[in-house]
Design a protein around this motif. Structure first.
Motif, short mmCIF file in Angstrom:
data_model
loop_
_atom_site.label_atom_id
_atom_site.label_comp_id
_atom_site.label_asym_id
_atom_site.label_seq_id
_atom_site.Cartn_x
_atom_site.Cartn_y
_atom_site.Cartn_z
N ASP A 17 81.49 42.96 -18.93
CA ASP A 17 81.34 43.13 -17.50
C ASP A 17 80.71 41.86 -16.92
N GLU A 18 81.44 40.76 -17.05
CA GLU A 18 80.98 39.46 -16.59
C GLU A 18 82.10 38.75 -15.85
N ARG A 19 81.71 38.01 -14.83
CA ARG A 19 82.67 37.26 -14.02
C ARG A 19 82.31 35.78 -14.12
N GLU A 20 83.26 34.98 -14.57
CA GLU A 20 82.99 33.57 -14.84
C GLU A 20 83.98 32.68 -14.10
N LEU A 21 83.48 31.54 -13.64
CA LEU A 21 84.31 30.54 -12.97
C LEU A 21 83.95 29.18 -13.56
N SER A 22 84.97 28.44 -13.98
CA SER A 22 84.69 27.10 -14.51
C SER A 22 85.73 26.11 -14.01
N PHE A 23 85.29 24.86 -13.94
CA PHE A 23 86.14 23.75 -13.50
C PHE A 23 86.12 22.70 -14.61
N SER A 24 87.28 22.28 -15.07
CA SER A 24 87.39 21.27 -16.13
C SER A 24 88.17 20.08 -15.60
N PHE A 25 87.49 18.92 -15.57
CA PHE A 25 88.10 17.69 -15.06
C PHE A 25 88.27 16.70 -16.20
N PRO A 26 89.48 16.24 -16.51
CA PRO A 26 89.62 15.11 -17.45
C PRO A 26 88.94 13.88 -16.85
N ILE A 27 88.11 13.21 -17.66
CA ILE A 27 87.40 12.02 -17.20
C ILE A 27 87.63 10.90 -18.22
N PRO A 28 87.28 9.65 -17.88
CA PRO A 28 87.44 8.55 -18.83
C PRO A 28 86.63 8.80 -20.11
N SER A 84 80.39 25.18 -14.89
CA SER A 84 80.57 26.61 -15.18
C SER A 84 79.61 27.43 -14.35
N MET A 85 80.09 28.55 -13.82
CA MET A 85 79.28 29.43 -13.00
C MET A 85 79.47 30.87 -13.45
N SER A 86 78.38 31.62 -13.45
CA SER A 86 78.44 33.06 -13.61
C SER A 86 78.43 33.67 -12.22
N LEU A 87 79.45 34.47 -11.92
CA LEU A 87 79.63 34.99 -10.56
C LEU A 87 79.07 36.41 -10.42
N THR A 88 78.63 36.73 -9.21
CA THR A 88 78.39 38.12 -8.86
C THR A 88 79.73 38.75 -8.48
N GLU A 89 79.72 40.05 -8.26
CA GLU A 89 80.97 40.70 -7.84
C GLU A 89 81.44 40.13 -6.51
N GLU A 90 80.49 39.90 -5.60
CA GLU A 90 80.85 39.29 -4.32
C GLU A 90 81.37 37.88 -4.53
N GLY A 91 80.74 37.13 -5.43
CA GLY A 91 81.18 35.77 -5.69
C GLY A 91 82.60 35.70 -6.21
N SER A 92 83.02 36.70 -6.98
CA SER A 92 84.39 36.69 -7.50
C SER A 92 85.41 36.85 -6.39
N ARG A 93 84.95 37.30 -5.21
CA ARG A 93 85.86 37.40 -4.06
C ARG A 93 85.74 36.19 -3.14
N ARG A 94 84.88 35.24 -3.52
CA ARG A 94 84.60 34.09 -2.65
C ARG A 94 84.95 32.76 -3.32
N ILE A 95 85.88 32.78 -4.22
CA ILE A 95 86.18 31.57 -4.99
C ILE A 95 86.68 30.42 -4.11
N PRO A 96 87.55 30.63 -3.13
CA PRO A 96 87.95 29.50 -2.28
C PRO A 96 86.75 28.85 -1.57
N GLU A 97 85.77 29.67 -1.14
CA GLU A 97 84.58 29.11 -0.50
C GLU A 97 83.72 28.36 -1.51
N ILE A 98 83.60 28.90 -2.73
CA ILE A 98 82.85 28.19 -3.77
C ILE A 98 83.51 26.85 -4.06
N ASN A 99 84.84 26.84 -4.14
CA ASN A 99 85.57 25.58 -4.30
C ASN A 99 85.21 24.60 -3.18
#
Length: 251
Positions: A17-28, A84-99
């Motif tokens: 029962d966990e909501r996770e959001l992560s961003f992975s960017f290739p870098i030099p 990486s972010m651990s989201l709340t239930e509300e946060g899982s509905r706000r991903i475009p704003e988090i972006n």
């Protein structure tokens, strides 16, 4: 990643029962830059938790419970910056704003706000981490150091992870340019997600889609780079002790 694979969004089920959001960017690649650590400079700012930070803003909005950032070397030619972010239930509905807030913070850095004093503070903390590192077991030390022989000169084995010897704004800008919306994999995991595909070995439900990431327009007024830290010590040498016993001031 191949150029045509990004940007992309991976959504998958989470048995916890966990909501996770992560961003992975290739870098030099990072390994040859271990004395300068340009990616560490950026990850320290992205993971900052003080006033004006991304962590503080998203936490106060009630959208996340934790945020971490850091670079990882894959090999001598490839590396990734992960946020990486651990989201709340509300946060899982706000991903475009988090972006939106993430890229608003990155824009702060891209507007010529790379600071020598921030790098110097980070270098001071890293030096203290090395000087006052906790003692480890002999076998644990060998297990940690031996794989590093492939990447660093033997004389730098102990100190390589801590070195920050030169602020190089041009180099940091090169890494910062890689943290772009068209150069990332966004991974979102939520319990009960039903995708159109199932992972082969464990049957996890998922979707993987290439294409632009949805980024909401936000007001980034609350975001700011950290202020100087007044609590960093100028000297850590011990004062000379005396042999006098304590004398009561009030009896």
């Amino acid at each position: 990643f191949l150029p045509e694979q990004l940007p992309a969004t991976l959504r998958h089920d989470n048995l916890k029962d966990e909501r996770e959001l992560s961003f992975s960017f290739p870098i030099p690649p990072l390994l040859e830059l271990y004395r300068k650590k340009p990616a560490a400079y950026l990850s320290n700012l992205l993971g900052h938790e003080g006033e004006g930070s991304l962590h503080k803003l998203l936490s106060e909005l009630g959208w996340i419970t934790s945020l971490g950032a850091g670079p990882t070397s894959i090999d001598r030619n490839h590396a990734i910056m992960s946020i990486s972010m651990s989201l709340t239930e509300e946060g899982s509905r706000r991903i475009p704003e988090i972006n939106g807030y993430l890229f608003a913070y990155l824009d702060l850095l891209k507007q010529g706000r790379l600071e020598q004093w921030i790098y110097d503070e980070q270098a001071m903390v890293a030096a203290m981490d090395f000087r006052f590192a906790e003692k480890a077991s002999a076998i644990g030390t060998v297990q940690r150091l031996s794989p590093m022989l492939e990447h660093y000169p033997a004389k730098d084995l102990l100190v390589a992870p801590y070195l920050m010897e030169e602020f190089d704004a041009v180099l940091i800008d090169r890494f910062l340019a890689a943290l772009a919306p068209d150069n990332m994999l966004v991974t979102i995991s939520v319990p009960g997600y039903e995708g159109n595909q199932a992972e082969e070995w464990f049957g996890v439900s998922y979707d993987l889609k290439t294409g632009p990431i949805e980024i909401a327009k936000v007001t980034p007024a609350q975001l700011a780079l950290p202020a100087p830290n007044p609590f960093l010590p100028e000297s850590l040498s011990l004062v000379v002790a005396d042999d006098q016993i304590p004398v009561p001031v009030i009896d």
